[in-house]
Design a protein around this motif. Structure first.
Motif, PDB file in Angstrom:
ATOM      1  N   THR A  27       0.835  -1.201   0.000  1.00  0.00           N
ATOM      2  CA  THR A  27       0.000   0.000   0.000  1.00  0.00           C
ATOM      3  C   THR A  27       0.871   1.252   0.000  1.00  0.00           C
ATOM      4  O   THR A  27       0.650   2.177  -0.794  1.00  0.00           O
ATOM      5  CB  THR A  27      -0.936  -0.004   1.229  1.00  0.00           C
ATOM      6  OG1 THR A  27      -1.772  -1.157   1.164  1.00  0.00           O
ATOM      7  CG2 THR A  27      -1.796   1.250   1.282  1.00  0.00           C
ATOM      8  N   ARG A  30       2.747   1.726  -3.352  1.00  0.00           N
ATOM      9  CA  ARG A  30       1.870   2.287  -4.378  1.00  0.00           C
ATOM     10  C   ARG A  30       1.564   3.759  -4.111  1.00  0.00           C
ATOM     11  O   ARG A  30       1.419   4.546  -5.031  1.00  0.00           O
ATOM     12  CB  ARG A  30       0.560   1.491  -4.478  1.00  0.00           C
ATOM     13  CG  ARG A  30       0.747   0.107  -5.062  1.00  0.00           C
ATOM     14  CD  ARG A  30       1.074   0.124  -6.543  1.00  0.00           C
ATOM     15  NE  ARG A  30       2.497   0.239  -6.825  1.00  0.00           N
ATOM     16  CZ  ARG A  30       3.037   0.375  -8.011  1.00  0.00           C
ATOM     17  NH1 ARG A  30       2.286   0.419  -9.081  1.00  0.00           N
ATOM     18  NH2 ARG A  30       4.333   0.485  -8.175  1.00  0.00           N
ATOM     19  N   GLY A 157      -5.097  -3.734  -1.202  1.00  0.00           N
ATOM     20  CA  GLY A 157      -4.087  -2.842  -0.632  1.00  0.00           C
ATOM     21  C   GLY A 157      -3.450  -1.957  -1.686  1.00  0.00           C
ATOM     22  O   GLY A 157      -3.183  -0.769  -1.446  1.00  0.00           O
ATOM     23  N   VAL A 160      -6.012   0.725  -2.451  1.00  0.00           N
ATOM     24  CA  VAL A 160      -6.101   1.712  -1.368  1.00  0.00           C
ATOM     25  C   VAL A 160      -4.932   2.669  -1.441  1.00  0.00           C
ATOM     26  O   VAL A 160      -5.096   3.898  -1.317  1.00  0.00           O
ATOM     27  CB  VAL A 160      -6.156   0.998   0.003  1.00  0.00           C
ATOM     28  CG1 VAL A 160      -5.919   1.975   1.153  1.00  0.00           C
ATOM     29  CG2 VAL A 160      -7.480   0.288   0.193  1.00  0.00           C
ATOM     30  N   GLY A 161      -3.732   2.150  -1.660  1.00  0.00           N
ATOM     31  CA  GLY A 161      -2.561   3.013  -1.797  1.00  0.00           C
ATOM     32  C   GLY A 161      -2.667   3.953  -2.973  1.00  0.00           C
ATOM     33  O   GLY A 161      -2.314   5.140  -2.885  1.00  0.00           O
TER      34      GLY A 161
END
Length: 169
Positions: A27, A30, A157, A160-161
């Motif tokens: 996450t 990214r 994840g 989300v990142g």
């Protein structure tokens, strides 16, 4: 009514703690990737009076393109380094340290520092990215029903990142 089979092993519940460490690491990686992207061209082309480097659009584009090309072309190298020399855990850790060092080096206001910073971030990403997904896969046996869910959690994840970076930056 069938009697329960006490000889069969019960399927494991939940996911290993290591999965969450890998997901959080991915996450933030990214976030670094997608957070740098929208600001990089602005930083390179803005005038020095506005806090940028004042590079012409052609040079800034060449730097940007070279940086992004290196992120994808050299990712295979990170897997080779992990497989042949350091192992996945050490390679992921080194990748994270390179990315953090590159992000910190962005604080130095010069073209040379920018080039070193982007090189550090690219090397870190190349060390980290292929090994995160491979590590998720290695945590589970191929027939483990949680394996597919683990990759879904990893992918969540990543998203989300990506979304957090866009919102924050």
């Amino acid at each position: 009514m069938n009697a329960p089979d006490h000889g069969a092993a019960a399927p494991p519940k939940g996911h290993p703690k290591g999965l969450w460490v890998l997901v959080i690491t991915e996450t933030f990686e990214r976030m670094s990737f997608y957070g740098t992207r929208p600001l990089l061209m602005l930083y390179m082309t803005a005038s020095a009076a506005m806090g940028g480097l004042g590079l012409d659009l052609g040079r800034a584009t060449a730097i940007f393109a070279g940086y992004y090309l290196s992120l994808y072309v050299f990712a295979l190298s990170g897997g080779q380094i992990a497989d042949r020399f350091l192992g996945a855990k050490r390679t992921i850790l080194m990748g994270g340290l390179f990315i953090a060092g590159g992000q910190l080096l962005l604080q130095v206001h010069s073209t040379q520092a920018l080039l070193f910073s982007l090189t550090f971030i690219a090397v870190g990403t190349c060390l980290m990215k292929p090994n995160l997904s491979a590590s998720v896969g290695k945590m589970y046996a191929k027939e483990d029903p949680r394996r597919e869910a683990a990759f879904t959690i990893e992918y969540a994840g990543i998203n989300v990142g990506s979304i957090a970076a866009v919102i924050i930056c």
